[in-house]
Motif scaffolding. Structure first.
Motif, short mmCIF file in Angstrom:
data_model
loop_
_atom_site.label_atom_id
_atom_site.label_comp_id
_atom_site.label_asym_id
_atom_site.label_seq_id
_atom_site.Cartn_x
_atom_site.Cartn_y
_atom_site.Cartn_z
N LEU A 1 -2.41 -7.36 4.24
CA LEU A 1 -1.64 -8.60 4.19
C LEU A 1 -1.48 -9.12 5.61
N GLU B 1 9.13 -5.90 2.33
CA GLU B 1 8.14 -4.91 1.95
C GLU B 1 8.61 -4.10 0.75
N LYS C 1 -1.02 -3.21 1.40
CA LYS C 1 -0.09 -3.87 2.33
C LYS C 1 -0.65 -4.02 3.73
N GLN D 1 0.21 -10.09 -6.62
CA GLN D 1 1.26 -10.88 -5.99
C GLN D 1 0.83 -11.58 -4.70
N THR D 2 -0.46 -11.52 -4.38
CA THR D 2 -0.92 -12.09 -3.12
C THR D 2 -1.60 -13.43 -3.31
N ARG E 1 2.76 -12.58 1.87
CA ARG E 1 1.93 -12.42 0.67
C ARG E 1 0.52 -12.97 0.91
N SER F 1 2.94 -1.39 -4.40
CA SER F 1 1.81 -2.21 -3.97
C SER F 1 2.13 -3.67 -4.22
N LEU F 2 1.23 -4.53 -3.80
CA LEU F 2 1.38 -5.96 -4.02
C LEU F 2 0.40 -6.45 -5.08
N CYS G 1 -2.24 0.68 -1.51
CA CYS G 1 -1.19 -0.32 -1.76
C CYS G 1 -1.63 -1.73 -1.37
N ASP H 1 -7.05 -8.60 -5.14
CA ASP H 1 -5.66 -8.61 -5.58
C ASP H 1 -5.43 -7.72 -6.81
N CYS I 1 -6.07 -3.95 -5.06
CA CYS I 1 -5.39 -3.76 -3.77
C CYS I 1 -6.27 -3.00 -2.78
#
Length: 155
Positions: free
Chosen positions: A39, A153, A36, A134-135, A54, A130-131, A34, A62, A65
């Motif tokens: 981050l 989250e 996370k 988006q980071t 983020r 997941s991000l 993910c 990115d 991930c």
């Protein structure tokens, strides 16, 4: 047969083997990808509450991930935490809520989208857990501005 079974890790090994007795490949397979944990987080000194941002570690890719330099990450980020059965208790407070390491340590099941259950690494992204995409890199945001990037989250 799932991808995980083909790797020879054992069918649903995480339900049978205590975390402290898992092989390195089994331990590593718990990661859902993910991103996370990579981050940057902010911790409230008064309450101890940890907020997710983020703002990603400079090594987080990115798109995938995943850490772009995982085997040698400490050469670039010496403070990167090595999670192990011995260190999980002291690091539990910053692990994402959906993290398999956290969930299994607390006696909870894996989320239905976890790649160990689906056999597909993309399911973490398909479930929006997941991000991906988006980071922002920590190189692009001043430390003093991280508060502007606090997020809830994804679950």
């Amino acid at each position: 047969m799932t991808e995980i079974d083909r790797k020879g890790l054992g069918h649903r090994f995480w339900e049978k083997i205590p975390m402290a007795k898992m092989s390195r490949p089994q331990w590593e397979a718990l990661c859902d990808g993910c991103g996370k944990c990579c981050l940057n987080k902010l911790e409230d000194e008064e309450t101890g509450e940890v907020a997710l941002t983020r703002v990603a570690c400079r090594l987080l890719d990115d798109d995938t991930c995943l850490c772009s330099q995982y085997p040698i990450r400490h050469q670039f980020v010496p403070e990167c935490i090595v999670l192990s059965p011995k260190t999980i208790t002291e690091n539990l407070y910053w692990l994402p809520q959906t993290c398999a390491y956290r969930l299994l340590h607390m006696g909870q099941p894996l989320p239905e989208w976890h790649p160990l259950l689906t056999g597909r690494p993309e399911t973490v992204h398909e479930a929006h857990a997941s991000l991906r995409g988006q980071t922002v890199s920590e190189f692009d945001v001043a430390d003093d501005d991280w508060e502007d990037y606090i997020i809830e989250e994804p679950t």
